[in-house]
Design an enzyme around this catalytic site. Structure first.
Site, PDB file in Angstrom:
ATOM      1  N   TYR A 150       0.781  -1.293   0.461  1.00  0.00           N
ATOM      2  CA  TYR A 150       0.806  -0.327   0.060  1.00  0.00           C
ATOM      3  C   TYR A 150       0.234   1.370  -0.167  1.00  0.00           C
ATOM      4  CZ  TYR A 150      -3.142   3.817   1.538  1.00  0.00           C
ATOM      5  OH  TYR A 150      -4.138   4.407   2.369  1.00  0.00           O
ATOM      6  N   ASP A 244       9.048   2.575   0.185  1.00  0.00           N
ATOM      7  CA  ASP A 244       8.777   3.519   0.755  1.00  0.00           C
ATOM      8  C   ASP A 244       8.495   2.966   2.512  1.00  0.00           C
ATOM      9  OD1 ASP A 244       4.852   3.595   0.892  1.00  0.00           O
ATOM     10  OD2 ASP A 244       6.016   4.000   2.189  1.00  0.00           O
ATOM     11  N   LYS A 272       4.991   8.463   9.353  1.00  0.00           N
ATOM     12  CA  LYS A 272       4.817   7.483  10.138  1.00  0.00           C
ATOM     13  C   LYS A 272       5.728   8.537  11.372  1.00  0.00           C
ATOM     14  CE  LYS A 272       1.245   4.349   8.890  1.00  0.00           C
ATOM     15  NZ  LYS A 272       0.606   2.995   9.453  1.00  0.00           N
TER      16      LYS A 272
HETATM   17  C1  P3B Z   1       3.326   2.081   3.530  1.00  0.00           C
HETATM   18  C2  P3B Z   1       2.277   2.759   3.481  1.00  0.00           C
HETATM   19  C3  P3B Z   1       1.728   2.774   4.868  1.00  0.00           C
HETATM   20  O1  P3B Z   1       1.340   2.141   5.923  1.00  0.00           O
HETATM   21  C4  P3B Z   1       0.594   3.978   4.159  1.00  0.00           C
HETATM   22  C5  P3B Z   1      -0.381   4.033   5.810  1.00  0.00           C
HETATM   23  N1  P3B Z   1      -1.023   3.872   6.086  1.00  0.00           N
HETATM   24  C6  P3B Z   1      -1.893   3.473   6.678  1.00  0.00           C
HETATM   25  C7  P3B Z   1      -3.051   3.985   6.640  1.00  0.00           C
HETATM   26  C8  P3B Z   1      -4.064   4.133   7.231  1.00  0.00           C
HETATM   27  C9  P3B Z   1      -4.955   4.984   6.958  1.00  0.00           C
HETATM   28  O2  P3B Z   1      -5.307   5.858   5.620  1.00  0.00           O
HETATM   29  O3  P3B Z   1      -5.876   5.166   7.769  1.00  0.00           O
HETATM   30  C10 P3B Z   1      -3.735   2.909   8.411  1.00  0.00           C
HETATM   31  C11 P3B Z   1      -3.776   1.580   7.826  1.00  0.00           C
HETATM   32  O4  P3B Z   1      -4.613   0.731   7.168  1.00  0.00           O
HETATM   33  C12 P3B Z   1      -2.574   2.097   7.501  1.00  0.00           C
HETATM   34  O5  P3B Z   1      -1.637   1.961   8.032  1.00  0.00           O
HETATM   35  C13 P3B Z   1       1.243   5.506   3.033  1.00  0.00           C
HETATM   36  C14 P3B Z   1      -0.383   6.621   3.443  1.00  0.00           C
HETATM   37  O6  P3B Z   1       0.304   7.229   3.948  1.00  0.00           O
HETATM   38  P1  P3B Z   1      -0.574   8.227   4.356  1.00  0.00           P
HETATM   39  O7  P3B Z   1      -2.327   7.586   5.305  1.00  0.00           O
HETATM   40  O8  P3B Z   1      -0.356   9.333   5.577  1.00  0.00           O
HETATM   41  O9  P3B Z   1      -1.500   9.755   2.937  1.00  0.00           O
HETATM   42  C15 P3B Z   1       1.894   5.009   2.270  1.00  0.00           C
HETATM   43  N2  P3B Z   1       2.450   3.826   2.769  1.00  0.00           N
END
Ligand code: P3B
Ligand code: PLP
Length: 426
Positions: A150, A244, A272
């Site tokens: 993702y 990523d 994060k």
């Molecule tokens: C490896 C990875 C991620 O895990 C990622 C975001 N992860 C999550 C997003 C969530 C959400 O939008 O509520 C929660 C979880 O599913 C996941 O950790 C993203 C996107 O980051 P963002 O949500 O800050 O736009 C990019 N790469």
């Protein structure tokens, strides 16, 4: 009872509060991921350390931890006090600030593959810009990615597997049908598939992107030698290798997965942990790869990108990480302890679970008699654990993220509740 902070008359139960939110927030959440698989709504009131408190006053030990940013636990005053102070000094002027140098300098010092970077507001934003930069640098639009990985919800990267073949489909309603036309997708850790893509498309491949440790369908580490293969083939063919590290950055090692596995990409995306829970992201690489942004030939922007509060959060968090020599050893030990206790709990309950772990991020999924993930059963176990004061995400794809705020006693409590819930699950 009217909550004095939100001035919202808080209904008396999680369910009523969730329904109340639903009236004005489409779907009740501002991220679809938060609504995935939820059986028993939980509306949070506050969070501190490794605990959340819901609107009914229940306190739960949390191992989801906001999906991973809080490596020092919720409301860590060494970080939040700095952010609060920055708000008092002005947090958004649209001008460069010495915090830009401080924050970027810390990232460059800790992450092997980064000499220069740009800040952004979210992982999705940073990944869109990183892929665009890679395409500008290589001059080739074709992108190789991996199933289950993702990379945010952008038009560029949100995709789902095609019924057959290696060209994925756009991942959401409303995306243009051609959105994924320049993307090839193969199974993770599939060396033969990667070799086939380079044999067939090597001359047109502009970039390869992966989560170096897959963390969005449970935890799936890279197979031995797999990251090295991606590094070798991209270097041979002039494609940009993008890691990523939104999840793994400053999580699986001080310098992220590229430090843990000794494979340095051309571009790294971070978020994060980097901001300790404050919304901030970054993408960076060597001076050479970043050069199109140095000359402004490439485009990246954002009103809030690199704002002073976000960079104060980065500086506070990374300064704390840099000055904690035992941090990753301690997190590794805590992760190993948690893995052992989860396995013991499942064995004691007579249930079959899949457990995977890298450092302090681990995944646990209930399996059925055919050793396939039992999603309905997992949700039932999660609901029982939530009722007993332990929170992890109802969907087994979402890992557990431990922090320095979790003690071994907390892990013992989690394991005990898990054992009871597994034993009683249908
Ligand atoms: C490896 C990875 C991620 O895990 C990622 C975001 N992860 C999550 C997003 C969530 C959400 O939008 O509520 C929660 C979880 O599913 C996941 O950790 C993203 C996107 O980051 P963002 O949500 O800050 O736009 C990019 N790469
Ligand atoms: C009208 C308009 N739309 C969109 C944007 C982009 O917003 P952001 O910079 O937060 O991505 C801006 C920012 O300047 C804007 O002025």
């Amino acid at each position: 009872m009217t909550d004095t902070i939100t001035n919202v008359t808080a209904p008396p139960s999680n369910k009523a509060a969730y329904d109340h939110i639903h009236e004005v927030v489409a779907g009740g959440v501002s991220s679809n991921m938060r609504a995935r698989g939820v059986v028993r709504p939980l509306v949070v009131e506050s969070a501190s350390g490794c605990r959340i408190r819901d609107v009914e006053g229940n306190e739960l030990i949390d191992v989801n931890m906001g999906y991973g940013p809080h490596i020092f636990g919720y409301a860590d005053r060494e970080v939040t006090d700095q952010i609060a102070d920055q708000f008092g000094r002005g947090h958004l002027t649209g001008l460069p600030h010495r915090l830009d140098r401080a924050a970027a300098g810390l990232v460059a010092e800790l992450v092997p593959g980064i000499e220069q970077l740009r800040f952004a507001n979210s992982g999705t934003e940073a990944l869109m810009s990183a892929v665009r930069l890679a395409r500008a640098t290589s001059g080739r639009p074709l992108l190789l990615t991996f199933e289950g990985h993702y990379h945010g919800w952008s038009e560029t990267l949100l995709r789902r597997p095609a019924p057959e073949g290696d060209r994925p489909l756009p991942g959401a309603a409303g995306m243009i049908p051609e959105a994924a036309h320049h993307t090839i997708q193969v199974p993770w850790n599939d060396t033969a598939a990667v070799e086939r893509v380079f044999a067939e498309h090597g001359a047109e491949l502009g970039a390869v992107i992966c989560e170096p440790v897959l963390g969005n369908v449970g935890v799936v580490p890279p197979a031995p030698g797999f990251l090295e293969l991606l590094r070798l083939r991209t270097r041979e063919r002039g494609a940009v290798l993008i890691f990523d590290e939104v999840i793994t950055g400053f999580r699986v090692a001080r310098g992220g997965a590229q430090e843990r596995y000794g494979v340095v990409p051309d571009l790294t995306v971070l978020s994060k942990v980097m901001g300790g829970g404050f919304p901030v992201a970054a993408f960076g690489g060597s001076r050479e790869v970043m050069e199109p942004l140095t000359t402004y030939e490439a485009f990246h922007a954002g009103v809030y990108a690199g704002n002073h509060a976000a960079l104060r959060a980065v500086t506070a968090t990374l300064t704390k990480i840099r000055s904690a020599p035992d941090l990753y050893g301690d997190l590794e030990a805590l992760g190993a302890y948690a893995e052992a206790r989860v396995r013991e709990a499942a064995t004691a309950a007579g249930r079959n679970v899949l457990v995977e772990r890298v450092g302090s991020v681990l995944s646990m999924a209930l399996l059925d008699d055919a050793s396939a993930v039992d999603r309905a059963g997992h949700r039932a176990v999660q609901t029982a654990c939530q009722q007993r004061g332990v929170y992890f995400h109802p969907v087994p794809d979402e890992p557990w993220f431990l922090s320095t705020a979790h003690t071994t006693q907390d892990i013992d409590t989690v394991a005990g509740v898990l054992k009871e819930s597994l034993a009683q699950a249908p």
